[in-house]
Design an enzyme around this catalytic site. Structure first.
Site, PDB file in Angstrom:
ATOM      1  N   GLU A 124       0.807  -1.210   0.000  1.00  0.00           N
ATOM      2  CA  GLU A 124       0.000   0.000   0.000  1.00  0.00           C
ATOM      3  C   GLU A 124       0.843   1.263   0.000  1.00  0.00           C
ATOM      4  O   GLU A 124       0.548   2.219  -0.696  1.00  0.00           O
ATOM      5  CB  GLU A 124      -0.908  -0.009   1.229  1.00  0.00           C
ATOM      6  CG  GLU A 124      -1.981   1.037   1.130  1.00  0.00           C
ATOM      7  CD  GLU A 124      -2.980   0.844   2.244  1.00  0.00           C
ATOM      8  OE1 GLU A 124      -4.106   1.290   2.092  1.00  0.00           O
ATOM      9  OE2 GLU A 124      -2.612   0.248   3.269  1.00  0.00           O
ATOM     10  N   ASP A 125       1.875   1.253   0.813  1.00  0.00           N
ATOM     11  CA  ASP A 125       2.592   2.503   1.055  1.00  0.00           C
ATOM     12  C   ASP A 125       3.888   2.658   0.284  1.00  0.00           C
ATOM     13  O   ASP A 125       4.553   3.671   0.393  1.00  0.00           O
ATOM     14  CB  ASP A 125       2.913   2.634   2.562  1.00  0.00           C
ATOM     15  CG  ASP A 125       1.645   2.668   3.395  1.00  0.00           C
ATOM     16  OD1 ASP A 125       0.589   2.964   2.805  1.00  0.00           O
ATOM     17  OD2 ASP A 125       1.708   2.396   4.599  1.00  0.00           O
TER      18      ASP A 125
END
Ligand code: MN
Length: 736
Positions: free
Chosen positions: A91-92
């Site tokens: 996600e990051d």
């Protein structure tokens, strides 16, 4: 109790200190763990999060490390720990799924994806739909792989432990969400330790003053009871030893949030809370639990109505213990909890206990599956168990899932279906082919009917057979999902297509066979046909046959359009003349009750001895004999011609001309090989006509002279041996 000041701040800048203590923790409970894999995951995550910082100012990697440490504290398996280290990379960061799969395998990728996808947003919107969708996602995640939720809870726990670094405005909403969503989930999953810490932290951030003052008061009350507890432990210990029961006795202090809740709910004072501090006795066997209970009740007088047997009747989150309240050594009420070590593990770790590394025993896939299933059934039962879980139901709105059922493949994959779905719906959900070849189904290993209504938690196995004739129209009444119904309809339509295609092909061929053409003319007609198809948006010959077979186009009209007038006029004349000069058998055909009339064999079906035949009385042209399977028969009898029974008479070695059609994939020398097969059978070819169809097939029409059907059948057999020949059938007559 958590010391909130200790967390954060003192981590190493690069996570080296943390990874070492993580590796040590894992090794303590699982000496055989895959150290290299865990280190690789750490390095991958550190690389991916390079340059990112947490709000505390620390490098981001300390967060995944802390989450993995919580997973290790829960004694989770390698995959869960590795996925915890990687839980934020998709996600990051720039890290790609492909890379994670390559380095860590499918199982770990799935876990990481599961955590990433499970981005729940329970912010205070009034949009009920969005909320429901969140809970639905959560529920499905629980059912798919519970380890995803365990990582999610560990993630939340670390975020709560470091919440003081969060922006002021966000602290409260995160704490409230934790209290209203995550803590109930932990409770439902029986993870008592995590639940208690999440609740305490939430309370601390939501109402710090209440938290601190309650903490001080609790400590005071505990001090006043210390003496009583000490004495009780001493007495009980002596009695247990005498009875030969091996047990550990602990003091258990109720966690702060649950004290807070109880005081608020019941308006009693802290001093009157009997179970603020309790004695916990942990034994080896269930039998020992009841023996201990007997000893406790003989030592101290039990308070009436305070005994609860959660061993015989576990709580819905599988919590088990005996609870009793007695009047203690100093005349004060005192709660005592009795459980085995196994029950203790379950109370602390809940569902996570099932995924824990078990010493000396690597649980087989099947065991793991069985354990998971029992949890899932439990989860699903919450939906039905309204009385005891109403609160949870209201918070999770699970009743809104009433229109769905959750079932499993034999491998344990979760499938969601609308309520009322049947094994047929399930089969088509797996794959169209599974649906089309489905002949039966097993639910929880028992054979069921295809109309069985699936229940949540069912394990469904579809029995397929390659020789299945496919779905029938009945299935449309049984199938509930649009997906299954559409595929059944498509199958039935396709089956019809095949019938229609054959019919269309025959019609078109019969119409074309009426005309005699040179190869050049044939090519011209073929070109005309192409043009016709283009004009009408028909792409393939197959589509054309189907269109004709379905009656969307009339075969004769097409032929009239594509065959030039000159050819049609010429052939019409020929036909007239040839039909009167037809072959003239004498006494070889017997016709019921009409002697004296001229008998002719019909050119459209060229009957030969051995064929079943009928005769038609024609207007002024005598009798005409057709095969009973002549395609024109229906039309003729509709015209009202008189039909008479007919049969073959004595055979006198006469030769009859009959038409056949050979269809083959075109190739050089095809015609030569077909003619060769006929001469090999000692038969004469009276006429031959060959053409290639648009679809690359060769169609060869032959007029051959045979004595009877037996001979013809022999010829068919020989022709089938010719390479590339696909189909052979009886045709009409023609001349060259
Ligand atoms: Mn995280």
């Amino acid at each position: 109790m958590t010391d909130l000041r200790k967390e954060g701040g003192e981590c190493g800048r690069d996570g080296v200190k943390e990874i070492q203590s993580l590796l040590k923790s894992i090794e303590d409970y699982n000496p055989d763990f895959d150290r290299e894999l865990v280190v690789r995951a750490f390095e991958f995550a550190r690389e991916a999060h390079q340059g990112q910082n947490r709000l505390s100012g620390e490098p981001f990697i300390v967060h995944p490390l802390a989450v993995a440490q919580i997973a290790a504290d829960l004694r989770m398996d390698d995959a869960t720990i590795v996925a915890s280290l990687l839980h934020d990379v998709l996600e990051d960061t720039e890290a790609e799924e492909e890379k994670v799969r390559e380095l860590f395998g499918e199982e770990i990728l799935k876990l990481v994806q599961g955590v990433t996808k499970l981005e729940l947003d329970f912010s205070y919107s009034n949009e009920e739909e969005a909320q429901v969708e969140n809970y639905r996602r959560l529920f499905v995640a629980i059912a798919e792989d519970i380890r995803v939720i365990i990582i999610k809870l560990a993630d939340r726990l670390h975020n709560m432990r470091t919440l003081k670094f969060q922006y002021r405005g966000k602290k409260e909403s995160i704490a409230r969400e934790t209290l209203e969503v995550f803590a109930p989930i932990a409770s439902r999953l029986g993870m008592g330790m995590i639940q208690a810490e999440l609740e305490n932290l939430s309370l601390f951030f939501l109402d710090p003053e209440a938290y601190c003052s309650l903490q001080r008061r609790v400590e005071r009350v505990i001090r006043t009871r210390e003496k009583q507890m000490e004495e009780a432990v001493k007495v009980l210990k002596g009695r247990l030893e005498k009875a030969g029961i091996e047990a550990e006795i602990q003091n258990r202090i109720k966690h702060l949030y649950s004290i807070y809740q109880k005081l608020n709910r019941s308006k009693i004072s802290l001093e009157d809370l009997h179970d603020l501090i309790a004695l916990r006795v942990i034994t080896r066997t269930v039998g020992d639990c009841y023996a201990v209970l007997g000893i406790v009740h003989s030592l101290w007088r039990p308070v009436e109505g305070r005994f609860k047997d959660y061993v015989a009747v576990p709580k819905s989150n599988m919590y088990q213990s005996l609870h009793t309240t007695v009047i203690g050594p100093q005349g004060e009420p005192m709660e005592i909890q009795i459980r085995t070590w196994e029950m203790h593990q379950m109370a602390e770790y809940g569902i996570a206990a099932h995924w824990r590394y078990k010493e000396g025993k690597i649980s087989s896939r099947e065991d793991a599956f069985e354990e998971r299933m029992s949890w899932l059934r439990q989860i699903l039962e919450w939906q039905q168990d309204l009385r005891s879980t109403r609160e949870f139901m209201e918070s999770l709105k699970i009743s809104l899932f009433d229109d769905e059922v959750y079932v499993f493949t034999p491998k344990g994959d979760l499938k969601k279906l609308p309520k009322g779905s049947t094994p047929i719906d399930f089969a088509y959900l797996i794959h169209t082919e599974v649906g089309n070849s489905c002949i039966g189904a097993k639910v929880n290993k028992q054979i069921v009917s295809l109309g069985y209504q699936l229940q949540s938690g069912d394990v469904v196995e579809i029995i397929t057979s390659r020789s299945s004739s496919g779905p029938s129209a009945d299935w449309l009444r049984i199938a509930r999902t649009p997906g299954a119904r559409n595929r059944i309809r498509a199958f039935l339509r396709k089956q019809n297509r095949e019938v229609n295609r054959e019919r269309g092909r025959e019609i078109l061929e019969r119409e074309l066979a009426k005309y005699t053409m040179t190869p050049e003319e044939e090519a011209e007609v073929s070109q005309e046909l192409k043009t016709f198809m283009e004009q009408n948006g028909i792409k393939t010959m197959e589509d054309l046959y189907i269109a004709i077979g379905e009656g969307r186009y009339r075969g004769r009209r097409i032929v009239n359009q594509i065959v030039p007038d000159a050819i049609r006029r010429r052939s019409l004349k020929k036909k007239k003349s040839s039909s009167t000069s037809a072959h003239q058998p004498q006494e070889d055909i017997l016709i019921q009750g009409t002697p004296g009339l001229a008998i002719k064999l019909a050119r459209c079906c060229t009957p030969i001895p051995g064929d079943r035949i009928v005769a038609f009385v024609t207007q002024g042209r005598g009798m005409k004999v057709h095969r009973v399977d002549c395609p024109n028969l229906a039309r003729l009898s509709q015209n009202g011609s008189r039909v008479l029974e007919a049969e073959w008479g004595r055979e006198e070695g006469q030769i009859y001309d009959t038409g056949i059609v050979v269809e083959a994939l075109d190739r050089p020398k095809l015609l030569a090989d077909v003619s060769g097969a006929v001469s090999n059978c000692d038969m004469e070819i009276k006429a031959v006509r060959a053409r290639s169809t648009v679809s690359g097939e060769a169609r060869i029409q032959l007029m051959v002279g045979v004595r009877n059907k037996k001979e013809l059948e022999f010829l068919f057999k020989e022709l089938r041996k010719v390479a590339n020949v696909r189909r052979i059938w009886r045709g009409g007559g023609f001349n060259l």
